[in-house]
Design a protein around this motif. Structure first.
Motif: not given
Ligand code: SF4
Ligand code: SF4
Length: 463
Positions: A375-377, A407-411, A425-430
């Protein structure tokens, strides 16, 4: 040997016009009633509002308070922050435009009926009249040598003036520091340095302006009195003497030979600025209408129609009808148009006001990171500013690329009136099939107010 009557009268008039203090004769009538109604209306609001409390989230606070230390302005249920300065700017512009419009329509009506200088001068003059007597008694007292009685009257008057000035200062400061705290801190002078300065300054200012300077402020100090003439035109209604009807003035009226003015000078005696409206439009005239009241009573007494002195425009006095269309009243049209425009923009700004301000910054130090899971972050900093009066929890979502997730807490919780910086940190599939810089959106919603969401645009970098 007695002086000729005209000389005595002229000397008496001079007392009102130029020399020393002006002691205006008390008057009654519709404009006097309207002026006192304005005094009651404005002062009940001013002296009373700072004592009102407002319940919010189980807490009680002063309903109207400029909390400079915490950069908040409480207005009943509304809390304004420095970010709301635009709203305040609109409010000031609307107030100024309304003042210009009122001046173009009816001259210095604000000066005569609503200006704080006028209001406090009226209150202080009323106190003076209660203590020292009517205008003739006050003139006499002014000219008399110092005696125990004069000392007593003057001490009482100045003492009462001081009490009013001091209470006005406490009230004024009470809009910036809770008024109950100010009052509690007064014994032993426990007030802070700024409160102390403003209490002394505002007390002295009120005392000097309303008690001592009075009409001199309107005549010589107030800049508005000097430039408001540019808002006048031939259709502006100001207090005017109808010379065509009144002249030639004469104390002994002779049918067909004299005008309606019987030269009684009562209009001069009641004038708080000591002018003779029969001399024409003067910058000292505050359009208070007291001479209208006085002259109307004289006209009624002698059986003549009222309105020898009245609110009238130059056109009306010249016997021409007042125009109704806006084309002939360009100033009124411009000010009314500006008023509507600013009111619409102000209302729109207020209706779109959000209790959440968000700022998103992508971490430019590390463009992207590839994880072992393929994944790409990208890293971001979100600044969440909670403008509500209570703590709130904010849920953050992200969208724009298939498979994009946080990635991780969202609130995240944010205290009232605080900025909560959040590292995300935001992640997307490569293997999403996309390349390079892609637009994405962060959507932030307060849990306590799900209807109000805010969307912030940003970008995501893929290899
Ligand atoms: S009060 Fe009326 S009648 Fe008397 S002097 Fe003034 S304008 Fe003339
Ligand atoms: S001239 Fe008349 S309207 Fe003007 S200030 Fe004097 S009393 Fe008031």
């Amino acid at each position: 040997m007695s002086r000729p009557v005209s000389k005595v009268r002229e000397a008496k008039l001079e007392l009102y016009r130029k020399r020393g203090k002006i002691h205006a004769k008390a008057s009654s009538g519709r404009f006097n009633t309207l002026r006192w109604a304005m005094v009651w209306f404005t002062q009940i609001i001013f002296y009373g509002t700072c004592w009102l409390n407002w319940e919010s989230d189980g807490l009680s606070r002063q309903a109207v308070l400029f909390d400079i230390a915490h950069e908040k302005f409480y207005l009943f249920g509304l809390v304004l922050w420095p970010q709301d300065a635009l709203l305040l700017a609109y409010l000031l512009i609307i107030a100024a435009t309304a003042l210009f419009l009122a001046t173009a329509l009816a001259g210095r009506v604000f000066c005569g009926f609503a200006c704080p200088q006028t209001i406090y001068t009226m209150i202080f003059s009323w106190v003076e009249a209660q203590v020292e007597g009517d205008h003739l008694a006050r003139l006499k007292l002014d000219q008399s040598p110092w005696t125990a009685r004069k000392l007593l009257l003057r001490t009482t008057k100045h003492g009462l003036w001081f009490v009013i000035a001091a209470w006005t200062a406490i009230t004024f400061v009470g809009y910036f520091t809770p008024v109950r705290d100010v009052l509690a801190a007064l014994p032993g002078w426990q007030v802070g340095p700024w409160e102390g300065f403003w209490l002394i300054f505002y007390c002295a200012f009120t005392y000097a302006m309303a008690g001592l300077a009075r009409e001199a402020v309107c005549q010589h100090m107030c800049p508005y009195s000097r430039f408001q003439g540019v808002m006048f035109d031939q259709t502006t209604s100001t207090v005017s003497y109808d010379a065509g009807r009144g002249e030639p003035r004469n104390r002994r009226q002779q049918a067909g030979k004299t005008g309606d003015c019987i030269d009684c000078n009562i209009c001069v005696e009641v004038c708080p600025t000591g002018i003779d409206i029969r001399d024409g439009l003067q910058y000292q005239c505050i359009n208070c209408g007291l001479c209208v009241d006085a002259c109307d009573q004289v006209m009624t007494r002698i059986g003549a129609p009222t309105g020898l002195i009245r609110f009238a425009s130059e056109r009306e006095l010249a016997g021409r009808p007042q125009p109704q269309g806006w084309r002939e009243r360009p100033r009124v049209a411009v000010y009314a148009g500006l008023l509507v425009i600013f009111a619409v923009f102000g209302t729109l700004t207020a209706s779109q006001r959000s209790l959440l301000l968000v700022n998103v910054q992508r971490d430019r130090g590390a463009l992207l990171r590839e994880t072992a899971e393929g994944r790409i972050e990208n890293a971001y900093t979100l600044n969440l500013m909670n403008l509500a009066e209570a703590p709130r929890d904010f849920a953050v979502e992200v969208q724009g690329i298939p498979g994009l997730e946080i990635v991780g807490p969202r609130e995240f919780a944010a205290e009232s009136g605080s900025i909560r910086p959040v590292q995300l940190t935001v992640s997307a599939p490569a293997d999403s099939g996309l390349r390079g810089i892609q637009p994405i959106e962060f959507r932030i919603v307060a849990r306590q107010d799900p209807a109000s969401g805010q969307v912030e645009k940003s970008s995501f970098i893929l290899p």
